[in-house]
Design an enzyme around this catalytic site. Structure first.
Site, mmCIF file in Angstrom:
data_model
loop_
_atom_site.group_PDB
_atom_site.id
_atom_site.type_symbol
_atom_site.label_atom_id
_atom_site.label_comp_id
_atom_site.label_asym_id
_atom_site.label_seq_id
_atom_site.Cartn_x
_atom_site.Cartn_y
_atom_site.Cartn_z
ATOM 1 N N SER A 191 0.931 -1.341 -0.043
ATOM 2 C CA SER A 191 -0.132 0.184 0.037
ATOM 3 C C SER A 191 0.924 1.369 0.080
ATOM 4 C CB SER A 191 -0.750 0.033 1.378
ATOM 5 O OG SER A 191 -0.071 0.292 2.141
ATOM 6 N N LYS A 240 5.375 0.749 9.691
ATOM 7 C CA LYS A 240 5.191 2.345 9.886
ATOM 8 C C LYS A 240 6.340 2.947 10.398
ATOM 9 C CE LYS A 240 0.630 1.858 9.016
ATOM 10 N NZ LYS A 240 0.034 2.314 7.871
ATOM 11 N N SER A 278 0.801 3.584 2.242
ATOM 12 C CA SER A 278 0.791 4.372 3.407
ATOM 13 C C SER A 278 2.228 4.872 3.954
ATOM 14 C CB SER A 278 0.225 3.544 4.653
ATOM 15 O OG SER A 278 1.286 2.361 5.024
#
Length: 269
Positions: free
Chosen positions: A88, A145, A90
């Site tokens: 993705s 992240k 992100s």
């Protein structure tokens, strides 16, 4: 359907090892006794006959061939480095969709596969590091992240800016994309010893929140700040869910019909 590749790999390694062991302990000695008995009765047998008597069954030969390979892969993947593909956006612009990365599995401590039990403590995550972890709401899914907050930190998010223990995280504007009627801002953010770029969506309204990071947990965020499902929405990452530190991009592959690109190899900042 989600599946646990570590469990599959451990199971296959164990199965191949058992097959190899069963043959080595029980069947191989029986074949040698059979050969000795035949030669005692008939004298020295031709090589073809000897080979036929000593030949392993197919399942035992498969176990013997596969066990060393699977064992090496298991050790490398479980304790050293594991490859992941970025699914993705992100973490844009740091990581692109289709990037293949390597994750250092031992940086935050050695853990057993499947059970994830920590055997040895080594390092703890630091602010600014990019980490892979098992998603708290569904541990069968891996997330990637950036660490924003450490245990005990007070994290605030206001006007699309992070504050840690009351201090603003430095972010400098690099570019407006596109220059006329910009939709995205490209920022250079500095957190601890790490300097990296982030995206900010001009048209997306800002959220506001404040969190106190509990002991044994971390606060994470994607670099694509307005398009990331992270700790601002679902909470903290337990130390027990850490998989490892993302260290390098080694390949980019858009899709099955494109050619892999090795020229993108770079360290993850």
């Amino acid at each position: 359907m989600d599946f646990d590749f570590s469990l599959i790999l451990v199971s296959l390694t164990a199965l191949s090892g058992v097959l190899w062991l069963l043959d080595a302990v029980f069947l191989a000695p029986a074949r040698k006794r059979k050969l000795s008995a035949a030669e005692a009765e008939q004298g020295q047998l031709p090589e073809v006959a000897r080979t036929k008597i000593l030949q392993q069954p197919g399942w035992a030969d498969l176990g013997k061939s596969m066990f060393p390979v699977l064992a090496v892969v298991l050790v490398l993947r479980s304790f050293l480095f594991e490859p992941f593909q970025i699914p993705s956006g992100s973490m844009l612009p740091t990581l692109q969709i289709g990037d293949f990365i390597l994750v250092n599995k031992f940086h935050y401590g050695l853990r057993l596969p499947v059970t994830h039990t920590k055997l040895v403590d080594i390092n703890e995550p630091q602010r600014g590091e990019v980490v892979v972890f098992r998603y708290p709401n569904n541990p069968s899914i891996n997330y990637i992240k950036r660490v924003i907050g450490l245990p005990g930190d007070v994290i605030s998010y206001q006007n699309k800016t992070f504050y840690i223990n009351g201090e603003e995280v430095q972010a400098d504007l690099l570019a407006r994309l596109p220059p006329v009627n910009p939709e995205t801002l490209l920022l250079n953010e500095t957190l601890g010893e790490h300097s990296y770029t982030t995206y900010q969506d001009v048209g997306r309204p800002s959220m506001t929140g404040q969190w106190v990071v509990p002991e044994g947990h971390y606060f994470t965020s994607g670099d694509n700040r307005d398009n990331s499902n992270d700790s601002r929405y679902w909470g903290f990452v337990s130390e027990k869910l850490l998989v490892g530190k993302a260290v390098v991009v080694w390949m980019h592959w858009d899709n099955f019909f494109s050619l892999p690109d090795l020229s993108v190899m770079r360290k993850i900042r």
